[in-house]
Design an enzyme around this catalytic site. Structure first.
Site, PDB file in Angstrom:
ATOM      1  N   THR A  31      43.293  26.488  33.889  1.00  0.00           N
ATOM      2  CA  THR A  31      44.662  26.542  33.470  1.00  0.00           C
ATOM      3  C   THR A  31      45.543  25.275  34.311  1.00  0.00           C
ATOM      4  O   THR A  31      45.470  25.353  35.312  1.00  0.00           O
ATOM      5  CB  THR A  31      45.439  27.728  33.594  1.00  0.00           C
ATOM      6  OG1 THR A  31      44.760  28.827  32.533  1.00  0.00           O
ATOM      7  CG2 THR A  31      46.669  27.702  33.106  1.00  0.00           C
ATOM      8  N   TYR A  35      44.200  39.961  32.682  1.00  0.00           N
ATOM      9  CA  TYR A  35      44.785  39.687  31.337  1.00  0.00           C
ATOM     10  C   TYR A  35      44.269  40.932  30.386  1.00  0.00           C
ATOM     11  O   TYR A  35      43.386  41.584  31.011  1.00  0.00           O
ATOM     12  CB  TYR A  35      44.300  38.223  30.815  1.00  0.00           C
ATOM     13  CG  TYR A  35      44.758  37.371  31.940  1.00  0.00           C
ATOM     14  CD1 TYR A  35      46.236  37.056  31.979  1.00  0.00           C
ATOM     15  CD2 TYR A  35      43.919  36.385  32.331  1.00  0.00           C
ATOM     16  CE1 TYR A  35      46.600  35.989  33.176  1.00  0.00           C
ATOM     17  CE2 TYR A  35      44.420  35.544  33.417  1.00  0.00           C
ATOM     18  CZ  TYR A  35      45.693  35.214  33.629  1.00  0.00           C
ATOM     19  OH  TYR A  35      46.220  34.446  34.505  1.00  0.00           O
ATOM     20  N   GLN A  64      37.916  28.935  26.292  1.00  0.00           N
ATOM     21  CA  GLN A  64      38.061  30.102  26.903  1.00  0.00           C
ATOM     22  C   GLN A  64      39.381  30.858  26.151  1.00  0.00           C
ATOM     23  O   GLN A  64      40.518  30.272  26.165  1.00  0.00           O
ATOM     24  CB  GLN A  64      38.377  30.197  28.225  1.00  0.00           C
ATOM     25  CG  GLN A  64      38.308  31.630  29.121  1.00  0.00           C
ATOM     26  CD  GLN A  64      38.961  31.687  30.638  1.00  0.00           C
ATOM     27  OE1 GLN A  64      39.595  31.344  30.737  1.00  0.00           O
ATOM     28  NE2 GLN A  64      37.664  32.221  31.433  1.00  0.00           N
ATOM     29  N   ARG A  99      33.476  36.256  30.386  1.00  0.00           N
ATOM     30  CA  ARG A  99      33.494  36.001  31.708  1.00  0.00           C
ATOM     31  C   ARG A  99      34.194  37.131  32.206  1.00  0.00           C
ATOM     32  O   ARG A  99      35.166  37.655  31.790  1.00  0.00           O
ATOM     33  CB  ARG A  99      34.578  34.795  31.739  1.00  0.00           C
ATOM     34  CG  ARG A  99      34.628  34.373  33.267  1.00  0.00           C
ATOM     35  CD  ARG A  99      35.485  33.173  33.768  1.00  0.00           C
ATOM     36  NE  ARG A  99      34.590  32.382  34.757  1.00  0.00           N
ATOM     37  CZ  ARG A  99      35.659  31.775  35.874  1.00  0.00           C
ATOM     38  NH1 ARG A  99      36.870  31.674  35.617  1.00  0.00           N
ATOM     39  NH2 ARG A  99      34.808  31.202  36.729  1.00  0.00           N
TER      40      ARG A  99
HETATM   41  C1  LIG Z   1      43.989  25.602  38.882  1.00  0.00           C
HETATM   42  C2  LIG Z   1      43.209  26.609  38.324  1.00  0.00           C
HETATM   43  C3  LIG Z   1      43.152  27.251  37.320  1.00  0.00           C
HETATM   44  C4  LIG Z   1      42.340  28.177  36.622  1.00  0.00           C
HETATM   45  N1  LIG Z   1      42.473  28.766  35.373  1.00  0.00           N
HETATM   46  C5  LIG Z   1      41.485  29.669  35.379  1.00  0.00           C
HETATM   47  C6  LIG Z   1      41.220  29.954  33.864  1.00  0.00           C
HETATM   48  O1  LIG Z   1      42.269  29.486  32.669  1.00  0.00           O
HETATM   49  N2  LIG Z   1      40.442  31.126  33.449  1.00  0.00           N
HETATM   50  C7  LIG Z   1      39.650  31.606  34.281  1.00  0.00           C
HETATM   51  O2  LIG Z   1      38.753  32.321  33.977  1.00  0.00           O
HETATM   52  N3  LIG Z   1      39.892  31.116  35.531  1.00  0.00           N
HETATM   53  C8  LIG Z   1      40.479  30.091  36.136  1.00  0.00           C
HETATM   54  N4  LIG Z   1      40.508  29.758  37.270  1.00  0.00           N
HETATM   55  C9  LIG Z   1      39.520  30.157  38.438  1.00  0.00           C
HETATM   56  C10 LIG Z   1      38.461  29.199  38.265  1.00  0.00           C
HETATM   57  O3  LIG Z   1      37.699  29.133  36.976  1.00  0.00           O
HETATM   58  C11 LIG Z   1      37.400  29.641  39.281  1.00  0.00           C
HETATM   59  O4  LIG Z   1      36.605  30.731  39.165  1.00  0.00           O
HETATM   60  C12 LIG Z   1      37.698  29.628  40.897  1.00  0.00           C
HETATM   61  O5  LIG Z   1      38.551  28.514  41.050  1.00  0.00           O
HETATM   62  C13 LIG Z   1      36.496  29.633  41.693  1.00  0.00           C
HETATM   63  O6  LIG Z   1      35.912  28.406  41.515  1.00  0.00           O
HETATM   64  P1  LIG Z   1      35.831  27.101  42.409  1.00  0.00           P
HETATM   65  O7  LIG Z   1      35.716  27.705  43.920  1.00  0.00           O
HETATM   66  O8  LIG Z   1      34.488  26.085  41.925  1.00  0.00           O
HETATM   67  O9  LIG Z   1      37.113  26.390  42.485  1.00  0.00           O
HETATM   68  C14 LIG Z   1      41.306  28.650  37.883  1.00  0.00           C
HETATM   69  C15 LIG Z   1      41.316  28.188  39.224  1.00  0.00           C
HETATM   70  C16 LIG Z   1      42.242  27.072  39.459  1.00  0.00           C
HETATM   71  C17 LIG Z   1      42.158  26.467  40.769  1.00  0.00           C
END
Ligand SMILES: Cc1cc2nc3c(=O)[nH]c(=O)nc-3n(C[C@H](O)[C@H](O)[C@H](O)COP(=O)(O)O)c2cc1C
Length: 359
Positions: free
Chosen positions: A28, A183, A101, A230
């Site tokens: 997001t 959610y 998503q 997910r």
């Molecule tokens: C800025 C931001 C926005 C995110 N928005 C979502 C989202 O819309 N849907 C979701 O399932 N996870 C969301 N996440 C979680 C990420 O998809 C991911 O699971 C999490 O950052 C861990 O992965 P990483 O270590 O590779 O960053 C978001 C994470 C970040 C940092």
């Protein structure tokens, strides 16, 4: 770089053909217009990242009731479809693959964000502790939600099918149901937020009904091979609590295992004492995308070990639009600016440069 070669092996997940196993996780970023229409900078942002084997575009609302955040995109109107079409066309023009998503915020909602008169709804009338940023009124507590009637729950399931159809009309290759982070689908799944006495509440099997029915409804209209799920067992984000999150998720995974989904996308919660990947392998017969703060070496190892079939990265994609290229060539990764994660405009969003070698 041969130690990393498992990252670059193509894969087929249902109807989705991935050129490599590096998935861009949904993020997001709040760059849509106030009515949820995707903006032109979103097309630039996603197309810059189209080297990913699969992009999972950010959590996107099915109807105004389900909107959780300001400037969060929707997939409910003709304008939304047209806006997303620019994104998917730009990604496809560069040979990318992109799913959307699908997200309903449920009780994670505020009347300061949604149009006037739009409710905040939930499985049960239990307010989530916590606050949300609003453009109009700064930080606000979440609304006291209204419990959905059984008929309304069925209508929200159908709303998911409509969202999937709209996503296909917008050119997406598929959809992913957002059942994490507190959610609506996770609110149904978790005993702390679901105290219903109809068929959507009760034991884990009944609490899993809502997400399962959403998946089935989406699969019916766009084909099951284009639908993913997910999950994040043990996640307590957004005031989520469950009597036994591992057992509940195992039940959901078993219920959806026979559907033939394109994939299950599993986040491992940082503090949860649940081995979410093992749980998924034991209870879900299908492709797994795994996510948990991976880097290139740990990701390649996890693929090699068959812990997952692809690995998703979120934060690394923020400052590295050409992440796949960098991982392939061993180019150091750039950092990103936290201050611009959720702000409007191109700064800190679509203006991170490609590495010199990728140009
Ligand atoms: C800025 C931001 C926005 C995110 N928005 C979502 C989202 O819309 N849907 C979701 O399932 N996870 C969301 N996440 C979680 C990420 O998809 C991911 O699971 C999490 O950052 C861990 O992965 P990483 O270590 O590779 O960053 C978001 C994470 C970040 C940092």
């Amino acid at each position: 770089m041969s130690a990393l070669k498992s990252l670059f092996v193509p894969a087929r997940f249902g109807e989705l053909k991935l050129a490599n196993r590096i998935v861009m996780a949904p993020m997001t970023r709040n760059r849509a217009l106030p009515d949820g229409t995707p903006s032109d900078i979103m097309a630039q942002y996603y197309s810059d990242r189209s080297d990913a084997g699969l992009i999972v575009a950010e959590g996107t609302w099915t109807s105004a009731v389900g909107q959780a955040y300001c400037r969060q995109p929707g997939i409910a109107t003709v304008a939304h479809i047209a806006g997303w079409r620019k994104v998917t066309d730009a990604v496809h023009a560069r040979g990318g693959l992109i799913v959307l998503q699908i997200m309903h915020g449920g009780r994670i909602g505020s009347r300061h964000i949604k149009p006037e008169g739009v409710d905040t709804v939930a499985p049960s009338a239990i307010r989530a502790a916590g606050e949300v940023f609003t453009d109009n009124a700064g930080m606000q507590c979440y609304d006291e939600p209204r419990a959905l009637t059984t008929e309304e729950v069925r209508a929200v399931v159908q709303e998911h099918a409509k969202a999937a159809l709209n996503a296909r009309a917008a050119g997406f290759d598929g959809v992913e149901l957002h059942c994490t982070s507190g959610y609506l689908p996770m609110q149904f799944l978790s005993s702390g937020s679901n105290q219903r006495t109809d068929e959507y509440g009760g034991d884990a099997s009944s609490r899993a009904r809502f997400p399962r029915e959403c998946l089935q409804a989406m699969a019916e209209v766009i084909g099951v091979g284009r639908v993913g799920l997910r999950v994040n067992p043990g996640n307590t984000y957004n005031d989520t609590s469950d009597e036994d999150s591992a057992a509940t998720h195992a039940e959901l995974m078993r219920q959806v295992s026979s559907l033939g989904l394109a994939y299950l996308h599993v986040m491992r919660a940082p503090l949860a004492e649940i081995d979410a990947f093992k749980l998924a392998r034991e209870n879900f017969d299908g492709n797994l995308i795994i996510n948990d703060g991976f880097g290139d070496v740990s990701a390649a190892q996890a693929l090699h070990d068959r812990t997952g079939d692809a690995v998703s990265f979120a934060r690394h994609f923020i400052g590295n639009p050409d992440l796949v290229h960098r991982m392939r060539r061993g180019i150091p990764l750039a950092r990103f600016d936290r201050k611009t994660l959720y702000t409007a405009g191109a700064a800190g969003y679509s203006d991170y440069p490609l590495s010199a070698l990728a140009k």
